[in-house]
Design a protein around this motif. Structure first.
Motif, PDB file in Angstrom:
ATOM      1  N   SER A 161       3.238  10.592   3.887  1.00  0.00           N
ATOM      2  CA  SER A 161       3.668   9.369   3.212  1.00  0.00           C
ATOM      3  C   SER A 161       5.154   9.119   3.435  1.00  0.00           C
ATOM      4  O   SER A 161       5.938  10.050   3.643  1.00  0.00           O
ATOM      5  CB  SER A 161       3.368   9.447   1.709  1.00  0.00           C
ATOM      6  N   GLU A 178       6.215   2.280   3.260  1.00  0.00           N
ATOM      7  CA  GLU A 178       5.486   1.568   2.213  1.00  0.00           C
ATOM      8  C   GLU A 178       6.296   0.406   1.655  1.00  0.00           C
ATOM      9  O   GLU A 178       5.731  -0.601   1.216  1.00  0.00           O
ATOM     10  CB  GLU A 178       5.038   2.544   1.131  1.00  0.00           C
ATOM     11  N   LYS A 217       4.868  -3.491   1.814  1.00  0.00           N
ATOM     12  CA  LYS A 217       4.910  -4.448   0.714  1.00  0.00           C
ATOM     13  C   LYS A 217       5.654  -5.713   1.112  1.00  0.00           C
ATOM     14  O   LYS A 217       5.279  -6.824   0.705  1.00  0.00           O
ATOM     15  CB  LYS A 217       5.548  -3.806  -0.517  1.00  0.00           C
ATOM     16  N   SER A 239      -1.096   6.889   3.728  1.00  0.00           N
ATOM     17  CA  SER A 239      -0.280   7.406   2.630  1.00  0.00           C
ATOM     18  C   SER A 239      -0.797   8.762   2.144  1.00  0.00           C
ATOM     19  O   SER A 239      -0.140   9.425   1.351  1.00  0.00           O
ATOM     20  CB  SER A 239      -0.269   6.414   1.459  1.00  0.00           C
ATOM     21  N   ARG A 258      -6.378  -1.258   1.654  1.00  0.00           N
ATOM     22  CA  ARG A 258      -6.196  -0.364   0.523  1.00  0.00           C
ATOM     23  C   ARG A 258      -7.537  -0.050  -0.122  1.00  0.00           C
ATOM     24  O   ARG A 258      -8.486  -0.832  -0.020  1.00  0.00           O
ATOM     25  CB  ARG A 258      -5.268  -0.998  -0.530  1.00  0.00           C
ATOM     26  N   ARG A 287      -7.895   2.778  -5.860  1.00  0.00           N
ATOM     27  CA  ARG A 287      -6.665   3.572  -5.793  1.00  0.00           C
ATOM     28  C   ARG A 287      -5.692   2.773  -4.933  1.00  0.00           C
ATOM     29  O   ARG A 287      -5.470   3.094  -3.764  1.00  0.00           O
ATOM     30  CB  ARG A 287      -6.922   4.954  -5.202  1.00  0.00           C
ATOM     31  N   SER A 288      -5.108   1.734  -5.533  1.00  0.00           N
ATOM     32  CA  SER A 288      -4.339   0.759  -4.754  1.00  0.00           C
ATOM     33  C   SER A 288      -3.084   1.351  -4.111  1.00  0.00           C
ATOM     34  O   SER A 288      -2.520   0.756  -3.188  1.00  0.00           O
ATOM     35  CB  SER A 288      -3.953  -0.437  -5.635  1.00  0.00           C
ATOM     36  N   ASP A 289      -2.646   2.518  -4.593  1.00  0.00           N
ATOM     37  CA  ASP A 289      -1.499   3.164  -3.967  1.00  0.00           C
ATOM     38  C   ASP A 289      -1.877   3.830  -2.646  1.00  0.00           C
ATOM     39  O   ASP A 289      -0.999   4.207  -1.865  1.00  0.00           O
ATOM     40  CB  ASP A 289      -0.879   4.202  -4.906  1.00  0.00           C
ATOM     41  N   ASP A 290      -3.184   4.011  -2.414  1.00  0.00           N
ATOM     42  CA  ASP A 290      -3.652   4.537  -1.131  1.00  0.00           C
ATOM     43  C   ASP A 290      -3.661   3.393  -0.124  1.00  0.00           C
ATOM     44  O   ASP A 290      -4.459   2.464  -0.230  1.00  0.00           O
ATOM     45  CB  ASP A 290      -5.057   5.116  -1.259  1.00  0.00           C
TER      46      ASP A 290
END
Length: 295
Positions: free
Chosen positions: A78, A83, A87, A118, A271, A275-278
């Motif tokens: 990551s 990231e 975004k 990530s 994504r 698990r939107s952070d993935d």
């Protein structure tokens, strides 16, 4: 059945290891009379509004930097810088209307190669999303076992996805096939963890609801070295019905949603809905034949 699923996961990731140890600027214009020809020329020159043109340039510049960052980063590690750039591209694309409505655009179809993840590379496969949903309390522990195996004993990557979507169908239908290469001992023993998913429907303008169907370690190099017998085992062994097994453990767990926040002719950002952070960045290898609909 829990035992079978866990065994499948460990087998897919550790099979190569186990086998390897076995015997087997414009100028100011002066005032002039406006003619029909000058009007046509003026109209053509201004057909692309400056605001849209600059938005396009911002998107392309952001994409270029993002790809450079990904190329310089170890796959599966990551990065806050990457990231942050992801975004930024998502925001620029949304503001300008570029790379949007991936479910209907037809651009999802094709072959894609992972250039940023990530999490560990295998987590790009929908099988692992579904596995985590089926075993929410123990999946991290199980993943930790396989993730802790150091290189060069275990190496993962590249990862590719082949997507075929008929966006004109109602509901939207198609398939997604995930392939992640798992290698050991510097590549002496390798296999391809292949998961096949059905596209059940669209989920909004940027989501696809998938159902995991089967999972199988394919193309074992050690089996290939056994000659015709190994080739037969490699090709004839049926895939494991991982979707059915997951449903027996936790009804609904075999269904996942891939949310694609940006997709154009060359780049895709997807994504895990739950698990939107993935986040995963894919670079197109080739186009597919998926049908499109007019927006």
């Amino acid at each position: 059945m829990n035992y079978l699923l866990t065994t499948l996961l460990l087998t897919a990731l550790l099979l190569p290891t186990a086998l390897s140890f076995s015997p087997l600027g414009s100028k100011p214009q002066s005032s002039r009379r406006l003619t029909s020809s000058s009007l046509a020329s003026s109209t053509a020159a201004s057909s692309v509004p400056p605001s849209i043109e600059s938005a396009s340039e911002r998107v392309e510049n952001c994409k270029r930097v993002l790809i450079q960052f990904c190329d310089g980063n170890e796959l599966g590690r990551s990065s806050a810088d990457i990231e942050g750039k992801i975004k930024e591209l998502e925001r620029l694309g949304e503001d300008a209307g570029f790379g949007q409505a991936s479910t209907l655009s037809g651009l999802m179809s094709g072959e894609w190669e992972l250039i940023y993840s990530s999490d560990e590379i295998t987590r790009s496969s929908p099988f692992f999303w579904a596995f985590r949903a089926a075993f929410p309390d123990s999946s991290d522990q199980i993943f930790g076992i396989t993730d802790s195996i150091p290189a060069p004993i275990k190496l993962t990557g590249p990862a590719k996805q082949t997507i075929d979507i008929d966006s004109s169908a109602r509901p939207v239908t198609g398939t997604l096939v995930s392939r992640v290469k798992v290698a050991t001992l510097g590549g002496i023993a390798t296999s391809m963890m292949t998961t096949t998913c059905s596209v059940l429907s669209a989920d909004g303008l940027d989501g696809l609801r998938l159902r995991v169907e089967t999972t199988k370690p394919e193309d074992s190099t050690l089996l290939q070295k056994l000659g015709p017998l190994g080739e037969f085992v490699n090709s004839a062994a049926p895939p494991f019905p991982s979707g059915e097994a997951l449903e027996l453990v936790a009804p609904g767990s075999s269904e996942v949603v891939v949310r694609t926040t940006y997709c154009d002719e060359g780049l895709r950002i997807s994504r895990n809905e739950y698990r939107s952070d993935d986040v995963f960045v894919w670079k197109r290898v080739q186009f597919g034949s998926g049908n499109t609909v007019s927006l």
